[in-house]
Design a protein around this motif. Structure first.
Motif, PDB file in Angstrom:
ATOM      1  N   GLU A   1      60.164 136.840  73.017  1.00  0.00           N
ATOM      2  CA  GLU A   1      59.885 137.029  74.434  1.00  0.00           C
ATOM      3  C   GLU A   1      58.710 137.970  74.625  1.00  0.00           C
ATOM      4  N   LYS A   2      57.791 137.532  75.484  1.00  0.00           N
ATOM      5  CA  LYS A   2      56.645 138.334  75.865  1.00  0.00           C
ATOM      6  C   LYS A   2      56.681 138.520  77.385  1.00  0.00           C
ATOM      7  N   PRO A   3      55.892 139.432  77.935  1.00  0.00           N
ATOM      8  CA  PRO A   3      55.895 139.603  79.387  1.00  0.00           C
ATOM      9  C   PRO A   3      55.592 138.291  80.123  1.00  0.00           C
ATOM     10  N   GLY A   4      56.559 137.804  80.855  1.00  0.00           N
ATOM     11  CA  GLY A   4      56.366 136.617  81.675  1.00  0.00           C
ATOM     12  C   GLY A   4      56.574 135.286  80.991  1.00  0.00           C
ATOM     13  N   LEU A   5      56.786 135.279  79.651  1.00  0.00           N
ATOM     14  CA  LEU A   5      56.949 133.991  78.972  1.00  0.00           C
ATOM     15  C   LEU A   5      57.726 134.140  77.680  1.00  0.00           C
ATOM     16  N   ILE A   6      58.118 132.980  77.152  1.00  0.00           N
ATOM     17  CA  ILE A   6      58.802 132.911  75.854  1.00  0.00           C
ATOM     18  C   ILE A   6      57.982 132.016  74.940  1.00  0.00           C
ATOM     19  N   ASN A   7      57.701 132.501  73.738  1.00  0.00           N
ATOM     20  CA  ASN A   7      57.024 131.714  72.713  1.00  0.00           C
ATOM     21  C   ASN A   7      58.053 131.131  71.761  1.00  0.00           C
ATOM     22  N   ILE A   8      58.004 129.837  71.543  1.00  0.00           N
ATOM     23  CA  ILE A   8      58.886 129.180  70.586  1.00  0.00           C
ATOM     24  C   ILE A   8      58.020 128.481  69.543  1.00  0.00           C
ATOM     25  N   TYR A   9      58.386 128.640  68.269  1.00  0.00           N
ATOM     26  CA  TYR A   9      57.657 128.006  67.178  1.00  0.00           C
ATOM     27  C   TYR A   9      58.619 127.136  66.382  1.00  0.00           C
ATOM     28  N   VAL A  10      58.220 125.900  66.153  1.00  0.00           N
ATOM     29  CA  VAL A  10      58.976 124.990  65.296  1.00  0.00           C
ATOM     30  C   VAL A  10      58.053 124.639  64.131  1.00  0.00           C
ATOM     31  N   GLN A  11      58.409 125.121  62.936  1.00  0.00           N
ATOM     32  CA  GLN A  11      57.518 125.016  61.786  1.00  0.00           C
ATOM     33  C   GLN A  11      58.229 124.375  60.607  1.00  0.00           C
ATOM     34  N   GLU A  12      57.497 123.536  59.882  1.00  0.00           N
ATOM     35  CA  GLU A  12      58.017 122.982  58.626  1.00  0.00           C
ATOM     36  C   GLU A  12      56.946 123.129  57.547  1.00  0.00           C
ATOM     37  N   ASN A  13      57.367 123.152  56.299  1.00  0.00           N
ATOM     38  CA  ASN A  13      56.435 123.371  55.192  1.00  0.00           C
ATOM     39  C   ASN A  13      56.174 122.084  54.419  1.00  0.00           C
ATOM     40  N   GLY A  14      56.036 121.002  55.154  1.00  0.00           N
ATOM     41  CA  GLY A  14      55.764 119.719  54.517  1.00  0.00           C
ATOM     42  C   GLY A  14      54.294 119.537  54.206  1.00  0.00           C
ATOM     43  N   CYS A  15      53.880 118.274  54.180  1.00  0.00           N
ATOM     44  CA  CYS A  15      52.510 117.958  53.776  1.00  0.00           C
ATOM     45  C   CYS A  15      51.510 118.149  54.904  1.00  0.00           C
ATOM     46  N   GLY A  16      51.989 118.381  56.141  1.00  0.00           N
ATOM     47  CA  GLY A  16      51.096 118.601  57.262  1.00  0.00           C
ATOM     48  C   GLY A  16      50.605 117.295  57.869  1.00  0.00           C
ATOM     49  N   ILE A  17      49.709 117.414  58.825  1.00  0.00           N
ATOM     50  CA  ILE A  17      49.174 116.232  59.496  1.00  0.00           C
ATOM     51  C   ILE A  17      47.656 116.220  59.379  1.00  0.00           C
TER      52      ILE A  17
ATOM     53  N   LYS B   1      63.014 117.087  51.640  1.00  0.00           N
ATOM     54  CA  LYS B   1      63.012 118.371  50.929  1.00  0.00           C
ATOM     55  C   LYS B   1      62.096 119.352  51.637  1.00  0.00           C
ATOM     56  N   GLY B   2      62.609 120.580  51.871  1.00  0.00           N
ATOM     57  CA  GLY B   2      61.784 121.614  52.466  1.00  0.00           C
ATOM     58  C   GLY B   2      62.542 122.476  53.445  1.00  0.00           C
ATOM     59  N   GLU B   3      61.808 123.202  54.238  1.00  0.00           N
ATOM     60  CA  GLU B   3      62.409 124.150  55.174  1.00  0.00           C
ATOM     61  C   GLU B   3      61.835 123.957  56.575  1.00  0.00           C
ATOM     62  N   ILE B   4      62.702 124.163  57.547  1.00  0.00           N
ATOM     63  CA  ILE B   4      62.316 124.130  58.955  1.00  0.00           C
ATOM     64  C   ILE B   4      62.651 125.484  59.559  1.00  0.00           C
ATOM     65  N   TYR B   5      61.726 126.067  60.309  1.00  0.00           N
ATOM     66  CA  TYR B   5      61.942 127.364  60.938  1.00  0.00           C
ATOM     67  C   TYR B   5      61.803 127.214  62.450  1.00  0.00           C
ATOM     68  N   LEU B   6      62.770 127.732  63.174  1.00  0.00           N
ATOM     69  CA  LEU B   6      62.687 127.816  64.622  1.00  0.00           C
ATOM     70  C   LEU B   6      62.749 129.277  65.020  1.00  0.00           C
ATOM     71  N   THR B   7      61.698 129.766  65.636  1.00  0.00           N
ATOM     72  CA  THR B   7      61.658 131.156  66.074  1.00  0.00           C
ATOM     73  C   THR B   7      61.333 131.205  67.564  1.00  0.00           C
ATOM     74  N   ALA B   8      61.869 132.201  68.233  1.00  0.00           N
ATOM     75  CA  ALA B   8      61.608 132.408  69.657  1.00  0.00           C
ATOM     76  C   ALA B   8      61.461 133.896  69.902  1.00  0.00           C
TER      77      ALA B   8
END
Length: 264
Positions: A84-100, A75-82
């Protein structure tokens, strides 16, 4: 060896998401997930291509999605965002679970480390880091105060920074240089003609002394040694050559038949 090409990162992530959602029955881009489901949402805003291996990157993002889905426990949500910045690409893979836990965050990329049990081998995130670093990028994990975990990936747009553990391109056989130690006889002459017919460059010398002098002045790809040339000193002298030129392959041939039986 990886097949390197120009890639659209948006397409790779979308393909990974679609395949995983289809296989698991997970909702993709569902506005409101039900109480017993996981939804996966994407926001991909990159236009510049990157250079890399499509298959390797696909496996990496699949492993990140698998890791996020397992953290949610159904149960929950997963987000994938990307973005673009000068010279690189930022990618984020996020979930709203209990964490680590904080003491686990520094170990999750280690091979064979897993906090999940149930037969997990602990290789998924290790593979992800390996792929990202081979593409000249970096990956880090962030614990969210409100719960959940975010993996932040940075991939460079600079094509020259792509790194690979593959072997260097093999040298063409036509460029190979061979040094041969042997007498001027029918066998050696035939061997030299045969190798020359294969577009190889053969240099023949009569003694180990000439061999050492030739190796000092010219680079070679292979040393051929006629064992009939100097049987008593062959082992000692070839060991000396190996010590001086450790990267030079040595092939021994024409071993003397001391037992009167055919040689295999």
């Amino acid at each position: 060896p990886s097949e390197i090409s120009s890639l659209n990162l948006n397409e790779i992530i979308e393909t990974s998401v679609s395949q995983y959602c289809s296989a698991k029955g997970i909702n993709h881009e569902q506005n409101e997930n039900s109480d017993d489901q996981i939804s996966l949402k994407t926001s991909l805003n990159t236009t510049s291509p990157i250079k890399g291996c499509q298959e390797d990157l696909h496996k990496a993002f699949m492993n990140l999605i698998i890791n996020a889905e397992e953290a949610l426990e159904g149960k929950g949500e997963i987000y994938l965002t990307a973005e673009e910045k000068p010279g690189l690409i930022n990618i984020y893979v996020q979930e709203n679970g209990c964490g680590i836990h904080e003491n686990v965050a520094d170990k999750i990329f280690d091979p064979f480390f897993s906090s999940k049990g149930n037969g997990h081998k602990g290789l998924g995130l290790s593979l992800v880091r390996s792929v990202i670093e081979r593409h000249g990028g970096k990956i880090e994990v962030m614990r969210q105060k409100a719960g959940g975990t975010t993996f932040h990936i940075k991939l460079p747009l600079d094509h020259d920074r792509f790194k690979t553990n593959d072997r260097p391109p093999k040298k063409s056989i036509k460029d190979a240089r061979i040094l041969l130690i042997g007498d001027q006889n029918i066998l050696i002459n035939l061997l030299c003609r045969f190798l020359a017919g294969k577009h190889l460059h053969v240099t023949r010398v009569d003694s180990y002394g000439e061999c050492f002098k030739t190796l000092k002045s010219d680079p070679f790809d292979l040393l051929l040694v006629d064992l009939n040339k100097n049987p008593a000193n062959t082992a000692r002298l070839t060991q000396k050559i190996c010590h001086i030129h450790p990267d030079l392959p040595i092939a021994l041939f024409n071993a003397p038949n001391t037992h009167g039986a055919p040689l295999s």
